[in-house]
Scaffold this active site. Structure first.
Site: not given
Ligand code: GUN
Length: 306
Positions: A65, A109, A132
């Site tokens: 990412k 994460q 997200d």
């Protein structure tokens, strides 16, 4: 990569859904838009990734990412915290980024260590920075068909369907897996009255009976179970579109890393029956990152409008 092969038994021309190609096209667009911002004297979009612990797969995803942000000219920051970090400490760090005007997107994460309440952490992220799309605000907005951040994997799959102009309206779709990250949002997007939606969707999960016969009826199958090779050719009708979300690490001594990445589809036997299929690696994984970058750009734009 536009691979086509013809299966002589059922005369289906199979096309590979090339995640690298589609992701590259999305990223090129975002890079050009970022360059325009910089040329106009503005700052670049800024994504903050928080990684707790040192799980190998999470390390790889987060590193990718960050690398992709750099590639297209975004600013990125990686915050690494030890596995034993207290929940309150993590909350404090998120609050800091929530209040930092120079940060557009925050991602934590997952999975988090067991002593941390994942939902509590997700709930804390400022909805305007929730790139997200996991927060209750984002999920609620998505379900209602309002503009929202869409979780990156299902968003990436929708971008892929759009790129390849795969007809979805009126088609039967089966989503295998009901996770908040992939299966649940995927099923909602495919059923919505949108371009690349309007499917009749069935969600299968660990308690589903007769998965094989349900799948055999499907025009589109999205498998997000994390069980390598789960989808067999006996479960797929000729001409189906198969999207493989699996990315399981399997020990492989022939690889330098010591593992190979395996999808949820028995690719060798399923692919000859399909009209389109996404490979692993080289399929959905790359789209997930492209979609995250798109969400980050949207966050930047919305925050700079208001
Ligand atoms: N873990 C697995 N997939 C994801 C994702 O898309 N976002 C975050 N934050 N964690 C994940």
């Amino acid at each position: 990569m536009q691979l086509k092969s013809v299966n002589l038994f059922n005369f289906v021309a199979m096309e590979i859904l090339d995640g690298k190609l589609v992701a590259q096209s999305v990223k090129q667009g975002l890079k050009a838009q970022t360059q325009q911002l910089i040329a106009a004297g503005k700052r670049a979009p800024h994504l903050v990734a928080i990684l707790v612990g040192s799980d190998g797969a999470s390390e790889t995803y987060v590193a990718s990412k960050i690398k992709n942000c750099e590639e297209i000219g975004y600013k990125s920051s990686l915050v690494r915290l030890e596995t034993i970090v207290e929940e309150t400490e993590l909350m404090k760090i998120i609050e800091q980024f929530n209040n930092d005007d120079a940060v557009d997107g925050i991602l934590v994460q997952l999975p988090l260590p067991k002593h941390i309440d994942e939902q509590k952490i997700i709930n804390l992220i400022n909805p305007s920075k929730d790139v997200d799309g996991f927060s209750p605000v984002s999920v609620g907005r998505m379900v209602l068909g309002m503009p929202s951040f869409i979780p990156a994997t299902p968003y990436g799959i929708m971008l892929m369907l759009e790129y390849y102009k795969i007809p979805t309206s009126g088609k039967r779709a089966v989503v295998i897996g009901r996770s908040n990250i992939v299966g649940r949002p995927m099923s909602i997007l495919l059923s919505q009255a949108n371009s690349y939606g309007n499917c009749t969707v069935t969600v299968c999960h660990s308690r589903s009976e007769n998965i094989e016969s349900i799948c055999l009826d499907a025009d589109i199958i999205v498998v997000a179970l994390g069980i390598p090779g789960f989808l067999k050719s006996s479960m797929v009708k000729a001409g189906a579109v198969v999207i493989d979300v699996g990315i399981t690490r399997v020990a492989d001594t022939t690889k330098k890393s010591g593992f190979a990445i395996k999808g949820d589809v028995d690719f060798d036997n399923v692919s000859p029956k399909c009209s389109h299929i996404s490979p692993v690696p080289g399929g959905v994984g790359l789209m997930t990152i492209a979609a995250l970058l798109k969400n980050t750009f949207n966050a930047y734009q919305q925050r700079n409008l208001s």
